[in-house]
Structures are given as structure tokens and as C-alpha cells.
Scaffold this active site. Structure first.
Site, PDB file in Angstrom:
ATOM      1  CG  HIS A 128      -1.659  -1.351   1.076  1.00 36.73           C
ATOM      2  ND1 HIS A 128      -2.265  -2.202   1.959  1.00 36.73           N
ATOM      3  CD2 HIS A 128      -3.610  -1.251   0.305  1.00 36.73           C
ATOM      4  CE1 HIS A 128      -2.774  -2.814   1.647  1.00 36.73           C
ATOM      5  NE2 HIS A 128      -3.639  -2.173   0.512  1.00 36.73           N
ATOM      6  CB  VAL A 177      -0.888   0.674  15.467  1.00 35.67           C
ATOM      7  CG1 VAL A 177      -1.790   0.625  14.237  1.00 35.67           C
ATOM      8  CG2 VAL A 177      -0.458   2.064  16.206  1.00 35.67           C
ATOM      9  CG  ASP A 209      -3.642  -1.956   9.371  1.00 36.62           C
ATOM     10  OD1 ASP A 209      -4.801  -2.370   9.023  1.00 36.62           O
ATOM     11  OD2 ASP A 209      -2.971  -1.574   8.768  1.00 36.62           O
ATOM     12  CG  MET A 210      -6.243  -8.582  11.591  1.00 35.43           C
ATOM     13  SD  MET A 210      -7.137  -8.585  14.186  1.00 35.43           S
ATOM     14  CE  MET A 210      -8.704  -9.364  13.580  1.00 35.43           C
ATOM     15  CD1 TRP A 264     -17.496 -19.178  14.510  1.00 37.98           C
ATOM     16  CD2 TRP A 264     -16.434 -21.820  12.932  1.00 37.98           C
ATOM     17  NE1 TRP A 264     -16.879 -21.194  15.387  1.00 37.98           N
ATOM     18  CE2 TRP A 264     -16.152 -21.512  14.863  1.00 37.98           C
ATOM     19  CE3 TRP A 264     -15.735 -22.221  12.530  1.00 37.98           C
ATOM     20  CZ2 TRP A 264     -15.762 -22.988  16.154  1.00 37.98           C
ATOM     21  CZ3 TRP A 264     -14.620 -23.464  13.635  1.00 37.98           C
ATOM     22  CH2 TRP A 264     -14.842 -23.527  14.868  1.00 37.98           C
ATOM     23  CE  LYS A 265     -14.943 -18.379  18.102  1.00 37.58           C
ATOM     24  NZ  LYS A 265     -14.109 -17.288  19.093  1.00 37.58           N
TER      25      LYS A 265
END
Lengths: 329, 329
Positions: free
Chosen positions: A45, A172, A174-175, A226-227
Site C-alpha cells: 500500500h 497499532v 491493523d487487521m 466462522w468467527k
């Protein structure tokens, strides 16, 4: 890869953006964010994304002269319209507004619709933490991941950022909600390597570490099965309910990712209990490593280490893409 | 398992709590939450947990006569002290306060320290959504999961709840940061079954689906590996920074899980864009299933289905535990 000075990277980006009719302020801000993303090691990015961003402007998907506008105000939630402007500019303005609201009132929220890709979400977490705020922000995205139980991509990877200010280096997170981004899977594919843990399903519906299979069938794995699927869905719903903007459903229908929805929440207390936070980090890091010589990091720690190195030695760039960007000048 | 009427379950719990010097109001509220958790299919935090809760009261870890108190107010963030009272009572009061703040100001936050286990986090998500608010809440917990790269448990499973109101049934995500809770792993162990996906590491450091191995060495897997580890850590840090309360570090040092920290955030807009939310759900559910005949659910959908069935047919209870609870009367 070679290293070039941060300023050279930023000035190059800025020069190109000015030619694309960005204002001086907006060109400097956007160029700074792209350069900082590379500086912090988020090449996907940073520099590597810059040519795509330029193409989006040329294709009319990002409007360089658009300014975000306040649409409505409901107590300490404000809804802004990004008017399809530059995503990192809109996101910076939105987070700045949330910081101001939180500085005056403890908490504030900006829901932003009709904006564009913010590049690295962590950028706005660092921004909030630099201003002494806990920052929480999230965005939706074009579908690239099946919902749990489904075989077709219907969910965005919808990154979630949570940042906490800290004197010795902000925390921080960032996920994204997919185990690996498609960019990361491409890196493994180009190196002819398998993913370190399963990253999706093969065509037979079995978990696989083969990046090529997943890139082909778009059956990327949500974190925690699923989470992560549920969390990605709920974040999109919250964004849509708060902003009235475009959901992953609508973004995906248009095939090209533009006009996304984002949310920025800041919180600030007079005392953020630094000593207690240090105690948590010390305890977490004191744990016995799983591998001999291994170490445990807090989110943001590796980013900061990369940043410090880049500031000393220059920013790592992919030479081919750097040459390509220089041609844009 | 057998089915008994909801009212009988609630009245039984209430009767026992009144004997433990709960007030009428507090006994009714706590009994209602335990009964509702069983009704909604979350047996681990309903009937099955009730004897443990009673023991905590008898051991003096939960103070039945404590009331939560406002400690400080910073704009729309309030810090409350739970005074080691009943966790589900404190959490209900805290979420109610966040609802009031959001109703008046669009958004509000209550940071709660010195409280106790809230049982099912989803309870407070449903509460916020019933009041027309988006509700976000999270709690810390005693360490039960290693940090990424570590071999010893240093992180709580720190559940995160996000709820969005919806006429046809609220969307309620209630998600712990471990792939499986220890309660869930015990269920598989008792049935002599393997976990459906890896749930932790064996002693050699390999991923395993063997619930007994993980229950023994406490190397439960965070959702999404490094991602869930980071999210669990950051939630604990946010809780500690906002509330000044006990972190997982401090809770774990005391060996028994009490005096935890929680956060409750509500958001409310005049228009929550129901039609756009329905569009998201329809799109997500329309996706081709991974298995023939499979279906895709939104978070909260199965809970609601179980609830409706329990209301018609009675609440499923484990007969042995039910008999044990009847002995407490």
C-alpha cells in the site's frame, strides 16, 4: 530492492499528483502517506500501489478535486460524504474530525460514505495515537472472501484498526479479516512457496496452503473460520447502518472497488494509565517463546522498527516499480 | 437433556439468589440472564454455570450487595466501579447507561472496572439492539491462551460483542478470541471427538485437533493465529487504558478470575438504513453453499431460532446439573 531517501519518494509522488490536478496540500498529504507506507514496510500500500492509484484517477474512479463534506450531525456522530475523492485524504480528514470530537467530549465518531480505498488502515491509527487518542477505524471493501458455509466471495476483508497511544511507541493493530491478503498470497506464489498456515480452500473444499489455488478460486479463509466471517459481515453492516453508504454488496456489484464506507471512532481519557499498559506488555513479552530464541511482539512494534531503519538507511523499494513510477513524472 | 419451562428455570435461580441476600431486583435480573442464556442455547453460561456463580458468591469473590458507582465522567465516557458485584448486573447497568448516553448524544461509552464475569457477552448486545442502538462491548479475562510466538497462556480470550438492531431479528456477534472456549473443548473431549478445526498446539508445538492435549497444556489457538492474539492483547490494553481497572496480567496473578474490566459503547443514528442492511444479508445468504444443502447464517440467527424453539417447547437443560441446582434451593 534498493533503498532511497524518504524525501525523494515523497517528492516524486507529490510531483506526479500535482500533475493530476491535486492541490498542493492534498498532493503533499497523499504523497506522504504512500511514502510512509513504504517506509513502514507496507509496500503493498506504498510504492507498489501508487501506479494503481494513478490509474484510478485517470479512469475517473478517484476525483482529485473532491472534498469531503459534512452531511449530517447527530450529537457526536457525524456523517460525511467523501464525494469519491482520494481515500487517504478523506480518511485523514475524518480521523482528524473524530480526534477533535474526542478531545472536546471524550469520544467522537465520524461515519464516512462515498470515499475510496484508504491504502493502509494503520495510517489513521497512528494518526489518532499521535494525537493522544485511542483510535478505532474500519472500512468495507469489494468481496474477496466467502462467508462461512459459502463457496463464493461475498465478504470484504474489511480491515479493523485499533490504536492506543504510548510514549515508547504506539500500539497499532491493523487487521484484515482474511488470513492473508491477495497481495500477500501473490508474494508467496511468486516465490513458489506455500503459505505458512492454511489461507483458503481448494476447489474440492479442503483447506490449503497453496496460494495459487486460492488466488484462482477466491476462496480465501476468514481468520478463525466462522468467527472472522461473522466479524467481516458485522463491520460492513455497522458501516452501512451508520453512514448510509455503499455496502460490500453494492461495491461488488460495480466490479471495481470505489465508493466504500468507513468509520472512525476516537476515545480519550485524561489519564490513559501508561504504567498499567507497560505492565501488560512486559507480562505478555515475558512469556516463554514457542521456539527457542523466538520473541513476542506487540502490534505496531515491528512497524516502528522498520520505520526507524528506513529513516536511517532509506526506504526499501522494488526497483522495477520505482522505475515505473519515475516514468509517470 | 430435558426441557423445562423458562419461568421455572428463572424462578429457581431467583429463589436461590434471594437466599444469598440478593435484592429482589438484582435476583430477578441475574436469574433472568442465566435462564435466557440457557434458553438461547448458551448452556455453558446458563444453567451449567449457575453452580459456579453460587460458589463464587459463597467464596466471597462476588459481592451480592455491591452496586456499581460512577467514578469519573469525561464528556461522554464514564468510568464506573463495579465494586466486585455480580457481573451480569453491573454489565446490564453499564450498557443501560451507554444506551442513555447514545440516545441523547449519538454515542456514549462506559468503562467498567472491578466487575465480575458477565457470563454471555451477547446478552448486552441484545440489550443494546433491543433499545435501538448499535452496541459494542468487550471484556478481559484470566489468561488462557498464549500470545503469538509464546508457549504459555498470557492472554485472555477477551470476547468482543457487536450488535446491530434489526426488525426481523438483531444481528449479534459474540466472539471470543480463542478458536474454541475451554468449555467447548471439554464438550468434545467428553464425547471422545476431535475438534472440527485445529484448536491449539500439542506439546511438540504442532497444531492439533485433540481437545485433551490443549486442555492440558493451555496452548489454545487464537483465531487467525497472530491476528487473534493481537486483537486479544489490544482489547485488554484498551480496557485498561480507559477504565484504569485490572488487566489480564493482574487478573491472572490472582489465580482466580474476578475483578475484570469491561467497556460498553453504544451508537445510534436517527436512520439506521434497514433496507440497506437487509440487502447485505440477502446478498450474503444468496451465495452458493460450500456443501450441498448448506446454508449461510448471520450472527444471531441461530440464537434467535433456538430462542423461539425454547419458548415453544421449553428450555433444554442437562438433567444432572438441573438436579444439582435444585439441591441449592
Amino acid at each position: 530492492m534498493k533503498r532511497i531517501p524518504f524525501d525523494q519518494l515523497q517528492q516524486t509522488f507529490k510531483h506526479i499528483l500535482l500533475q493530476l490536478s491535486f492541490t498542493e496540500e492534498k498532493a503533499a498529504l497523499c504523497a506522504g502517506i504512500f511514502a510512509a507506507n513504504s517506509r513502514d514496510g507496507v509496500h503493498s500500500h506504498g510504492l507498489n500501489r501508487f501506479p494503481v492509484f494513478v490509474q484510478y484517477i485517470k479512469d475517473g474512479l478517484v476525483n482529485p478535486s473532491a472534498e469531503p463534506e459534512l452531511q449530517s450531525s447527530n450529537g457526536l456522530i457525524e456523517t460525511w460524504n467523501g464525494n469519491l475523492g482520494a481515500g487517504m485524504y478523506n480518511a485523514t480528514k475524518a480521523m482528524q474530525r473524530a480526534i477533535t470530537l474526542a478531545t472536546d467530549n471524550g469520544i467522537g465518531c465520524v461515519a464516512l460514505q462515498n470515499t475510496n480505498h484508504w491504502m493502509r488502515g494503520g495510517t489513521y491509527g497512528w494518526q489518532a495515537a499521535d494525537a493522544g487518542c485511542i483510535g478505532i477505524c474500519f472500512t468495507n471493501a469489494i468481496a474477496g472472501m466467502p462467508a462461512w458455509g459459502g463457496a463464493e466471495p461475498v465478504l470484504g476483508n474489511n480491515p479493523l484498526v485499533i490504536a492506543v497511544p504510548r510514549t515508547k511507541g504506539h500500539i497499532v493493530l491493523d487487521m484484515a479479516m482474511s488470513q492473508f491478503s491477495y497481495g500477500k498470497m501473490q508474494e508467496y506464489e511468486l516465490k513458489h512457496e506455500q503459505l505458512p498456515v492454511p489461507g483458503g480452500y481448494d476447489d474440492a473444499g479442503n483447506l490449503t496452503t497453496n496460494p495459487s489455488a486460492i488466488r484462482a478460486n477466491k476462496r480465501a479463509l476468514p481468520i478463525g473460520f466462522w468467527k472472522g466471517s461473522s466479524l467481516a459481515l458485522v463491520l460492513d453492516i455497522v458501516l452501512t447502518a451508520l453512514s448510509g453508504g455503499r455496502s460490500t454488496t453494492k461495491i461488488t456489484a460495480d466490479k471495481k472497488e470505489y465508493g466504500v464506507s468507513q468509520c472512525f471512532i476516537c476515545l480519550r481519557q485524561p489519564d490513559m494509565h501508561d504504567a498499567l499498559v507497560e505492565e501488560i506488555l512486559a507480562y505478555t513479552k515475558s512469556s516463554q517463546p514457542a521456539m527457542p530464541g523466538g520473541r513476542i511482539s506487540y502490534p505496531g512494534e515491528n512497524t516502528l522498527r522498520t520505520r526507524v531503519q528506513s529513516e536511517k538507511e532509506g526506504v526499501l523499494v522494488n526497483e522495477e516499480i520505482w522505475e515505473q513510477v519515475l516514468q509517470l513524472k
